[in-house]
Design an enzyme around this catalytic site. Structure first.
Site, PDB file in Angstrom:
ATOM      1  N   ASN A   9      28.142  75.070  24.178  1.00  0.00           N
ATOM      2  CA  ASN A   9      27.181  74.350  23.339  1.00  0.00           C
ATOM      3  C   ASN A   9      26.605  75.344  22.340  1.00  0.00           C
ATOM      4  OD1 ASN A   9      25.094  72.885  22.227  1.00  0.00           O
ATOM      5  ND2 ASN A   9      23.845  72.805  24.091  1.00  0.00           N
ATOM      6  N   LYS A  11      24.737  74.863  19.856  1.00  0.00           N
ATOM      7  CA  LYS A  11      23.423  74.498  19.302  1.00  0.00           C
ATOM      8  C   LYS A  11      23.430  74.703  17.775  1.00  0.00           C
ATOM      9  CE  LYS A  11      21.431  75.537  23.749  1.00  0.00           C
ATOM     10  NZ  LYS A  11      20.284  75.938  24.539  1.00  0.00           N
ATOM     11  N   HIS A  95      20.173  66.305  26.121  1.00  0.00           N
ATOM     12  CA  HIS A  95      19.808  67.716  26.266  1.00  0.00           C
ATOM     13  C   HIS A  95      18.286  67.855  26.160  1.00  0.00           C
ATOM     14  CE1 HIS A  95      19.455  71.998  25.561  1.00  0.00           C
ATOM     15  NE2 HIS A  95      20.682  72.119  26.025  1.00  0.00           N
ATOM     16  N   GLU A  97      16.471  69.902  24.748  1.00  0.00           N
ATOM     17  CA  GLU A  97      15.953  70.195  23.403  1.00  0.00           C
ATOM     18  C   GLU A  97      15.849  68.926  22.567  1.00  0.00           C
ATOM     19  OE1 GLU A  97      18.763  73.317  22.566  1.00  0.00           O
ATOM     20  OE2 GLU A  97      17.793  74.519  24.113  1.00  0.00           O
ATOM     21  N   GLU A 167      20.694  70.744  34.152  1.00  0.00           N
ATOM     22  CA  GLU A 167      20.169  71.857  33.365  1.00  0.00           C
ATOM     23  C   GLU A 167      18.657  71.970  33.569  1.00  0.00           C
ATOM     24  OE1 GLU A 167      22.862  73.143  29.932  1.00  0.00           O
ATOM     25  OE2 GLU A 167      21.415  71.730  29.163  1.00  0.00           O
ATOM     26  N   GLY A 173      18.052  79.254  28.246  1.00  0.00           N
ATOM     27  CA  GLY A 173      17.699  80.287  27.262  1.00  0.00           C
ATOM     28  C   GLY A 173      16.681  81.299  27.750  1.00  0.00           C
ATOM     29  N   SER A 212      21.313  79.625  31.245  1.00  0.00           N
ATOM     30  CA  SER A 212      21.498  81.077  31.382  1.00  0.00           C
ATOM     31  C   SER A 212      22.729  81.454  32.197  1.00  0.00           C
ATOM     32  CB  SER A 212      20.232  81.722  31.970  1.00  0.00           C
ATOM     33  OG  SER A 212      19.134  81.522  31.106  1.00  0.00           O
TER      34      SER A 212
HETATM   35  P1  PGA Z   1      21.811  78.808  27.656  1.00  0.00           P
HETATM   36  O1  PGA Z   1      21.780  77.278  27.164  1.00  0.00           O
HETATM   37  O2  PGA Z   1      23.148  79.059  28.304  1.00  0.00           O
HETATM   38  O3  PGA Z   1      21.600  79.621  26.424  1.00  0.00           O
HETATM   39  O4  PGA Z   1      20.696  78.963  28.648  1.00  0.00           O
HETATM   40  C1  PGA Z   1      22.376  76.271  27.938  1.00  0.00           C
HETATM   41  C2  PGA Z   1      22.149  74.924  27.322  1.00  0.00           C
HETATM   42  O5  PGA Z   1      21.086  74.673  26.744  1.00  0.00           O
HETATM   43  O6  PGA Z   1      23.024  74.054  27.397  1.00  0.00           O
END
Ligand code: PGA
Length: 256
Positions: A9, A11, A95, A97, A167, A173, A212
């Site tokens: 992903n 982003k 997601h 976000e 998640e 993140g 992460s």
């Molecule tokens: P990350 O993001 O691996 O940077 O923690 C995962 C995600 O948001 O799908």
């Protein structure tokens, strides 16, 4: 059938130049690796460029969002028909976000899930709790609520050939992934929750973990029986890290 699934992903990251070097390098390093599926989900504006580069490889195309409408006066949106037209297959919805920054609630996400199913695309439904909800012992309640909106509206059958990505928001993140034990506990819960309605669908459901994931923790995460894959954010932008995660996934064995 369940299979190891890795989705990168990206982003809001990437550029034409980055795609030219990263995807070409990924194609070269991925060549000959069997036993897993790998999806790249770039920003919408780069879908076609990525598609062109991966077209003769086994890499697959994903997208990070979809609108609930198929066409019409919806400025700035992208429809399931368009994603299908361009060759995307796995579409991330729900997601955290998008839930927090774009106010998407469970009802909107349920509509997105269905619009994708109707176009024969694969929804990757993200669910997970905040740090406060985790502290309050509400992880399972939150995950169940996020799944139930769809279960109640459309039944368990709609989860056939779909992906759920657990998640935890506190792990995204932050560099602080959930432990393998925490992940397995929640993945079992998710599978059991759907099994109460339809054991066959639950048995085949692909459940990913995201938050992460790195090349250092991927082996332990993949060793958990109910982990089918990972949704990778920042590590999916670093070629060597991403390919190491892919290699680890490709060695996953399922008990038959
Ligand atoms: P990350 O993001 O691996 O940077 O923690 C995962 C995600 O948001 O799908």
């Amino acid at each position: 059938m369940r299979y190891p699934l890795i989705i990168g992903n990206w982003k809001l990251n990437g550029s034409k130049k980055f795609i030219d070097t990263f995807i070409v390098g990924l194609c070269r390093k991925f060549h000959g690796i069997e036993g897993c599926k790998v999806v790249i989900a770039p920003p919408m504006v780069y879908l076609d460029q990525v598609k062109q580069v991966i077209c003769n490889t086994k890499l697959l195309l994903g997208a990070q969002n979809v609108d609930i409408n198929l066409s019409g006066a919806f400025t700035g949106e992208v429809s399931a028909s368009m994603l299908k037209d361009i060759g995307a297959r796995y579409i991330i919805i729900g997601h955290s976000e998008r839930r927090s920054l774009h106010s998407e609630d469970d009802q909107v996400i349920a509509k997105k899930f269905l619009v994708l199913k109707n176009k024969d695309l694969i929804p990757v439904l993200c669910i997970g709790e905040t740090a406060a909800e985790k502290m309050a012992g509400q992880t399972k309640t939150i995950c169940a609520r996020q799944i139930d909106v769809i279960l109640k509206l459309h039944g368990a059958e709609v989860f056939q050939n779909t992906v759920i990505a657990y998640e935890p928001i506190w792990a995204i993140g932050t560099g602080c992934a959930a432990t393998a034990e925490q992940i397995q506990t929640i993945h079992t819960f998710i599978r059991d929750h759907i099994a109460q309605k339809d054991p066959k669908v639950a048995d085949q459901l692909i459940i990913q973990y995201g938050g992460s994931v790195t090349k250092n923790n991927a082996a332990e995460i993949f060793s958990q029986p109910d982990v089918d894959g990972v949704l990778v954010g920042s590590a999916s932008l670093i070629l060597d890290s991403f390919i190491d995660i892919i290699k680890l996934a490709s060695t996953k064995k399922y008990k038959i």
